[in-house]
Write a protein that holds these residues in place. Sequence first.
Motif, PDB file in Angstrom:
ATOM      1  N   MET A 126     -19.609 -15.826 -30.323  1.00  9.25           N
ATOM      2  CA  MET A 126     -20.337 -16.256 -29.141  1.00  9.25           C
ATOM      3  C   MET A 126     -19.424 -16.141 -27.925  1.00  9.25           C
ATOM      4  N   THR A 127     -19.876 -15.442 -26.930  1.00  6.05           N
ATOM      5  CA  THR A 127     -19.072 -15.307 -25.718  1.00  6.05           C
ATOM      6  C   THR A 127     -19.386 -16.455 -24.761  1.00  6.05           C
ATOM      7  N   THR A 128     -18.406 -16.798 -23.988  1.00  3.91           N
ATOM      8  CA  THR A 128     -18.536 -17.888 -23.038  1.00  3.91           C
ATOM      9  C   THR A 128     -18.550 -17.321 -21.619  1.00  3.91           C
ATOM     10  N   PHE A 129     -18.816 -18.211 -20.650  1.00  2.00           N
ATOM     11  CA  PHE A 129     -18.765 -17.790 -19.251  1.00  2.00           C
ATOM     12  C   PHE A 129     -17.414 -17.163 -18.948  1.00  2.00           C
ATOM     13  N   SER A 130     -16.343 -17.809 -19.385  1.00  2.00           N
ATOM     14  CA  SER A 130     -15.001 -17.338 -19.041  1.00  2.00           C
ATOM     15  C   SER A 130     -14.726 -15.945 -19.604  1.00  2.00           C
ATOM     16  N   GLN A 131     -15.207 -15.675 -20.804  1.00  2.00           N
ATOM     17  CA  GLN A 131     -14.985 -14.361 -21.399  1.00  2.00           C
ATOM     18  C   GLN A 131     -15.809 -13.293 -20.699  1.00  2.00           C
ATOM     19  N   ARG A 132     -17.076 -13.592 -20.457  1.00  2.00           N
ATOM     20  CA  ARG A 132     -17.928 -12.621 -19.745  1.00  2.00           C
ATOM     21  C   ARG A 132     -17.409 -12.386 -18.339  1.00  2.00           C
ATOM     22  N   ALA A 133     -17.042 -13.471 -17.653  1.00  2.00           N
ATOM     23  CA  ALA A 133     -16.547 -13.363 -16.280  1.00  2.00           C
ATOM     24  C   ALA A 133     -15.259 -12.547 -16.229  1.00  2.00           C
ATOM     25  N   SER A 134     -14.374 -12.748 -17.199  1.00  2.00           N
ATOM     26  CA  SER A 134     -13.106 -12.011 -17.223  1.00  2.00           C
ATOM     27  C   SER A 134     -13.337 -10.520 -17.449  1.00  2.00           C
ATOM     28  N   VAL A 135     -14.253 -10.185 -18.342  1.00  2.00           N
ATOM     29  CA  VAL A 135     -14.551  -8.771 -18.609  1.00  2.00           C
ATOM     30  C   VAL A 135     -15.201  -8.124 -17.376  1.00  2.00           C
ATOM     31  N   ILE A 136     -16.130  -8.831 -16.758  1.00  2.00           N
ATOM     32  CA  ILE A 136     -16.785  -8.292 -15.562  1.00  2.00           C
ATOM     33  C   ILE A 136     -15.768  -8.129 -14.429  1.00  2.00           C
ATOM     34  N   ALA A 137     -14.931  -9.152 -14.215  1.00  2.16           N
ATOM     35  CA  ALA A 137     -13.929  -9.074 -13.149  1.00  2.16           C
ATOM     36  C   ALA A 137     -12.964  -7.917 -13.404  1.00  2.16           C
ATOM     37  N   ALA A 138     -12.496  -7.774 -14.641  1.00  2.00           N
ATOM     38  CA  ALA A 138     -11.590  -6.667 -14.966  1.00  2.00           C
ATOM     39  C   ALA A 138     -12.262  -5.330 -14.673  1.00  2.00           C
ATOM     40  N   SER A 139     -13.523  -5.203 -15.024  1.00  2.00           N
ATOM     41  CA  SER A 139     -14.257  -3.954 -14.782  1.00  2.00           C
ATOM     42  C   SER A 139     -14.400  -3.669 -13.293  1.00  2.00           C
ATOM     43  N   VAL A 140     -14.736  -4.693 -12.520  1.00  2.00           N
ATOM     44  CA  VAL A 140     -14.898  -4.516 -11.073  1.00  2.00           C
ATOM     45  C   VAL A 140     -13.574  -4.119 -10.435  1.00  2.00           C
ATOM     46  N   TYR A 141     -12.480  -4.788 -10.831  1.00  2.00           N
ATOM     47  CA  TYR A 141     -11.179  -4.457 -10.249  1.00  2.00           C
ATOM     48  C   TYR A 141     -10.693  -3.078 -10.694  1.00  2.00           C
ATOM     49  N   LEU A 142     -11.071  -2.633 -11.875  1.00  2.00           N
ATOM     50  CA  LEU A 142     -10.743  -1.272 -12.295  1.00  2.00           C
ATOM     51  C   LEU A 142     -11.406  -0.267 -11.355  1.00  2.00           C
ATOM     52  N   VAL A 143     -12.691  -0.466 -11.090  1.00  2.00           N
ATOM     53  CA  VAL A 143     -13.420   0.443 -10.183  1.00  2.00           C
ATOM     54  C   VAL A 143     -12.829   0.375  -8.776  1.00  2.00           C
ATOM     55  N   LEU A 144     -12.586  -0.853  -8.278  1.00  2.00           N
ATOM     56  CA  LEU A 144     -12.012  -0.991  -6.934  1.00  2.00           C
ATOM     57  C   LEU A 144     -10.620  -0.357  -6.848  1.00  2.00           C
ATOM     58  N   GLY A 145      -9.809  -0.545  -7.880  1.00  2.00           N
ATOM     59  CA  GLY A 145      -8.463   0.030  -7.888  1.00  2.00           C
ATOM     60  C   GLY A 145      -8.491   1.544  -7.878  1.00  2.00           C
ATOM     61  N   LEU A 146      -9.350   2.114  -8.696  1.00  4.80           N
ATOM     62  CA  LEU A 146      -9.465   3.575  -8.722  1.00  4.80           C
ATOM     63  C   LEU A 146     -10.026   4.102  -7.403  1.00  4.80           C
ATOM     64  N   ALA A 147     -11.002   3.390  -6.837  1.00  3.35           N
ATOM     65  CA  ALA A 147     -11.563   3.792  -5.542  1.00  3.35           C
ATOM     66  C   ALA A 147     -10.507   3.686  -4.448  1.00  3.35           C
ATOM     67  N   GLY A 148      -9.667   2.661  -4.513  1.00  2.00           N
ATOM     68  CA  GLY A 148      -8.587   2.515  -3.524  1.00  2.00           C
ATOM     69  C   GLY A 148      -7.602   3.671  -3.588  1.00  2.00           C
ATOM     70  N   GLY A 149      -7.285   4.119  -4.792  1.00  2.00           N
ATOM     71  CA  GLY A 149      -6.390   5.264  -4.949  1.00  2.00           C
ATOM     72  C   GLY A 149      -7.018   6.538  -4.418  1.00  2.00           C
ATOM     73  N   LEU A 150      -8.306   6.707  -4.697  1.00  2.00           N
ATOM     74  CA  LEU A 150      -9.020   7.879  -4.207  1.00  2.00           C
ATOM     75  C   LEU A 150      -9.107   7.861  -2.677  1.00  2.00           C
ATOM     76  N   MET A 151      -9.385   6.683  -2.120  1.00  2.00           N
ATOM     77  CA  MET A 151      -9.466   6.564  -0.661  1.00  2.00           C
ATOM     78  C   MET A 151      -8.126   6.921  -0.021  1.00  2.00           C
ATOM     79  N   TYR A 152      -7.046   6.405  -0.590  1.00  2.00           N
ATOM     80  CA  TYR A 152      -5.718   6.707  -0.046  1.00  2.00           C
ATOM     81  C   TYR A 152      -5.443   8.208  -0.082  1.00  2.00           C
TER      82      TYR A 152
END
Length: 156
Positions: free
Chosen positions: A1-27
Amino acid sequence: MTTFSQRASVIAASVYLVLGLAGGLMYRELTKSTGFPESSVSQLGVLHTHLLALGFLFFLIVLVVDRVFGLGSDKLFQPFFWIYNAGLLLTAGTMAVHGTLTVLGKESSAAVSGIAGMGHIVVTVALLILMVSLIRIVWKTGRPAKDAAPALERAE
């Protein structure tokens, strides 16, 4: 059973992965299109590494710590999560603005630096909350969370 903290951590990691890659591309694309010298330094050049390390990798580590020690069961987890994200996004946003201005050859304002400083303070407060939460969980249980035992055994 997943909890809020586990789902939130996976979602946050995914969002920051996309933002990080987009930041590199923008640069890369912005410096290439403006002829910004490769040897010159701007905050835009390190934005992607900050987002990948402090966002993507950090939340993967939080996920593991949560699975092992039940970090998300502490009442301080949600305040930590929201405060940390607010601080990191504020810091990264000002890095993007300041770095973009540098690459475009424009002056940055003291307000941008002040907002970046506030972002760092917010991240620091969140990290202190995280450590208090982690200390409380580890001291209270003294061992990994009950549902983590099967996962730990499979890993061996």
